[in-house]
Design an enzyme around this catalytic site. Structure first.
Site, PDB file in Angstrom:
ATOM      1  N   GLU A 151     -46.593  -9.280  -2.593  1.00 62.92           N
ATOM      2  CA  GLU A 151     -46.365  -9.253  -4.124  1.00 62.92           C
ATOM      3  C   GLU A 151     -45.499  -8.004  -4.515  1.00 62.92           C
ATOM      4  OE1 GLU A 151     -47.702 -11.019  -8.281  1.00 62.92           O
ATOM      5  OE2 GLU A 151     -49.113  -9.920  -7.075  1.00 62.92           O
ATOM      6  N   GLY A 199     -55.122  -9.856 -12.799  1.00 61.52           N
ATOM      7  CA  GLY A 199     -54.759  -8.493 -12.299  1.00 61.52           C
ATOM      8  C   GLY A 199     -54.347  -8.723 -10.831  1.00 61.52           C
ATOM      9  N   SER A 200     -54.489  -7.760 -10.041  1.00 66.15           N
ATOM     10  CA  SER A 200     -54.424  -7.577  -8.540  1.00 66.15           C
ATOM     11  C   SER A 200     -55.480  -8.470  -7.676  1.00 66.15           C
ATOM     12  CB  SER A 200     -53.873  -6.270  -8.170  1.00 66.15           C
ATOM     13  OG  SER A 200     -55.301  -5.429  -8.062  1.00 66.15           O
ATOM     14  N   LYS A 203     -60.920  -5.562 -22.725  1.00 69.27           N
ATOM     15  CA  LYS A 203     -60.404  -4.252 -22.392  1.00 69.27           C
ATOM     16  C   LYS A 203     -58.928  -4.498 -21.663  1.00 69.27           C
ATOM     17  CE  LYS A 203     -59.603  -2.008 -19.279  1.00 69.27           C
ATOM     18  NZ  LYS A 203     -58.283  -1.329 -18.776  1.00 69.27           N
ATOM     19  N   CYS A 254     -46.510 -12.795 -12.595  1.00 68.11           N
ATOM     20  CA  CYS A 254     -47.091 -13.338 -11.479  1.00 68.11           C
ATOM     21  C   CYS A 254     -46.528 -14.702 -11.116  1.00 68.11           C
ATOM     22  CB  CYS A 254     -48.628 -13.712 -11.923  1.00 68.11           C
ATOM     23  SG  CYS A 254     -49.078 -14.838 -13.314  1.00 68.11           S
ATOM     24  N   GLU A 257     -57.766 -14.543 -12.047  1.00 70.29           N
ATOM     25  CA  GLU A 257     -56.182 -15.079 -12.011  1.00 70.29           C
ATOM     26  C   GLU A 257     -55.466 -13.675 -11.430  1.00 70.29           C
ATOM     27  OE1 GLU A 257     -53.197 -17.217 -12.035  1.00 70.29           O
ATOM     28  OE2 GLU A 257     -54.953 -17.837 -12.540  1.00 70.29           O
TER      29      GLU A 257
END
Length: 494
Positions: free
Chosen positions: A385, A228-229, A175, A284, A250
């Site tokens: 971030e 992602g977040s 996805k 990232c 991650e």
């Protein structure tokens, strides 16, 4: 010309169950429509997981070297189509073309590398405690893997997940981020063309809430790998916990580049530019914090600001452009909000700080490369971030002070030091609580044959890339063989 795309389920390109689509547009020119991509639902996820479960019955039994042959063929095809895929990536994601080429090259490198693992996938053999007994262990696939990938590396990161999962004998449902589905379509088309059997690889596109969440919660998925977040990663972990399903996360980073008083200042400026503004800061591993020794901070700041002010912002397909757009209006608004926060906190805006929306920038999501000075380590712009072209310069008194500042965030992905003193380099390497460390190079530039990942809130302990990726997508089986037929009795077992 734009196209209408479909999901890939059970070896067929099929429309979503909703019949609805999501427009994908060029972030450098919002009037350019890249294509219409499926708005999928739980029903599409269910179909893809069912197809993957069926295919797994035979795929797991295919010898790993034969699985690897399919993957090697896929790498060859991606290499042949590299320029086409890179240009499409720049159109849908915005990164400058040379960076998009690097993204595609990561997918090529990962696919070649993991194809080689098909002839390894080493287990262990050990001496047994008793005569006439043999002891060994083997890697075994998990089953169906749910893979949820971000928009900033739209071909590299899918390859980091899909390819090691396949070589281990798993099947997958991918996805991708709704902002960059075309690169995943290309990637899956290559795997299909390389001869990967129907159902082994499935692609379901759509939003995170409508397609990603059902995939992460699906009882038929044995492992979920998410990039992602932290906020969404927490939801993914929570959805896997009740049934003890495997999960790999991650997530974010607030990476530091440390410049010591003996470092090469010009080299450090090069690293800060590339680390801070490459991919418009949407990495990232971006060097969003630069901690500089007070003895050289004035020289570094002057040179850094001068160079950053000359970076050309524009369409990534223009070879003269240094920095492309950010991904969408939501991300642009987030960046603008952090610029306001930095000013309100008392940091000094040294350059940039504005949205670009006139002339060649009028139809895109552009932001100036932005540098803040006089930043205190506790400020939000130095802690949170931002995921944009915003860099904070923080003064330090010593190496120990720089390390303390570097470690003083909730993340632990990447760090770098610029110094000519090997002892300082080794001390920083030892004491920085990060998964990646660089000496006299920026915080970005990982290679596929070494583990990639971080500590603390960056992840949950697993790693992508290298042979460490195999641990995400396999589990160990220990095997004991009695070839005398007498050991049970010898051990007192009747």
């Amino acid at each position: 010309m734009s196209s209408t795309y479909k999901n890939f389920i059970g070896g067929q390109w099929v429309a979503s169950s909703t019949g609805e689509s999501i427009d994908n547009r060029n972030p450098a020119n919002d009037s350019e429509r890249i294509g219409a991509f499926p708005r999928s639902s739980t029903a599409d996820v269910d179909a893809a997981v069912a197809a993957a479960a069926t295919a797994w019955k035979s795929w797991r039994l295919m010898p790993a070297p034969r699985r690897a042959e399919n993957l090697f063929s896929a790498a060859e095809l991606i290499a042949a189509r590299k320029e086409e895929y890179a240009r499409d990536m720049t159109r849908e994601m915005g990164k400058v073309l040379k960076e998009a080429r690097g993204d595609v090259q990561e997918a090529i490198d990962m696919t070649y590398y993991m194809a080689g693992e098909g002839r390894r996938l080493f287990g262990q053999t050990t001496p047994a405690e008793l005569p006439d007994k043999f002891a060994m262990s083997t890697r075994n696939p998990l089953g169906v893997c749910g893979l949820i990938t971000p928009w900033n590396f739209p071909m590299a990161i899918p390859s980091w997940k899909v390819i090691p999962a396949l070589v281990c004998g798993n099947t997958v449902v991918l996805k991708p981020a709704e902002d960059t589905p075309l690169s995943s379509v290309h990637f899956v088309e290559v795997l299909e063309a390389a001869g990967v059997p129907p159902g082994v690889v499935n692609l379901v596109m759509g939003s995170g809430t409508e397609a990603g969440a059902p995939l992460s919660k699906h009882s038929g998925v044995s492992v979920v790998s998410f990039t992602g977040s932290c906020e969404v990663g927490n939801l993914v972990a929570s959805s896997c916990a009740p049934s003890f399903r495997h999960v790999h996360l991650e997530m974010g980073g607030k990476n530091v580049l440390m410049v010591m008083d003996d470092g090469d200042i010009d080299l450090a400026v090069d690293g800060a530019l590339w680390g801070g503004f490459g991919t418009s800061g949407q990495r990232c591993t971006a060097a969003s914090r630069v901690v500089v020794h007070k003895k050289v901070i004035d020289e570094f700041t002057r040179k850094f600001v001068e160079r950053a002010s000359k970076l050309r912002v524009g369409d990534g397909l223009d070879p003269s452009v240094d920095v492309g757009p950010v991904i969408n209006e939501t991300q642009l608004s987030r960046i603008q909000e952090y610029v306001r926060i930095g000013q309100a906190e008392g940091a000094t805006l040294l350059c940039g700080g504005r949205r670009l929306d006139t002339g060649i920038h009028k139809n895109g999501w552009f932001h100036e490369p932005t540098i803040f000075g006089n930043v205190a380590p506790a400020m939000r712009i130095a802690q949170e971030e931002i995921f944009g072209p915003v860099v904070s310069i923080i003064p330090c008194e010593s190496l120990e002070d720089a390390i303390a500042i570097g470690n003083g965030v909730k993340y632990g992905l990447s760090a770098a030091i610029y110094t000519r003193d090997v002892n300082r380099a080794f001390q920083a390497m030892r004491d920085m609580h990060t998964g990646i460390f660089y000496v006299n190079s920026s915080t970005i530039g990982a290679e596929v044959h070494l583990p990639f990942g971080g500590t603390k809130a960056t992840g949950n302990g697993h790693r992508e890339a290298g042979t460490a990726a195999l641990d995400v997508f396999s589990e160990w089986k220990s095997i004991y063989i009695d070839f005398s037929g007498k050991l049970q009795k010898a051990q007192g077992i009747e």
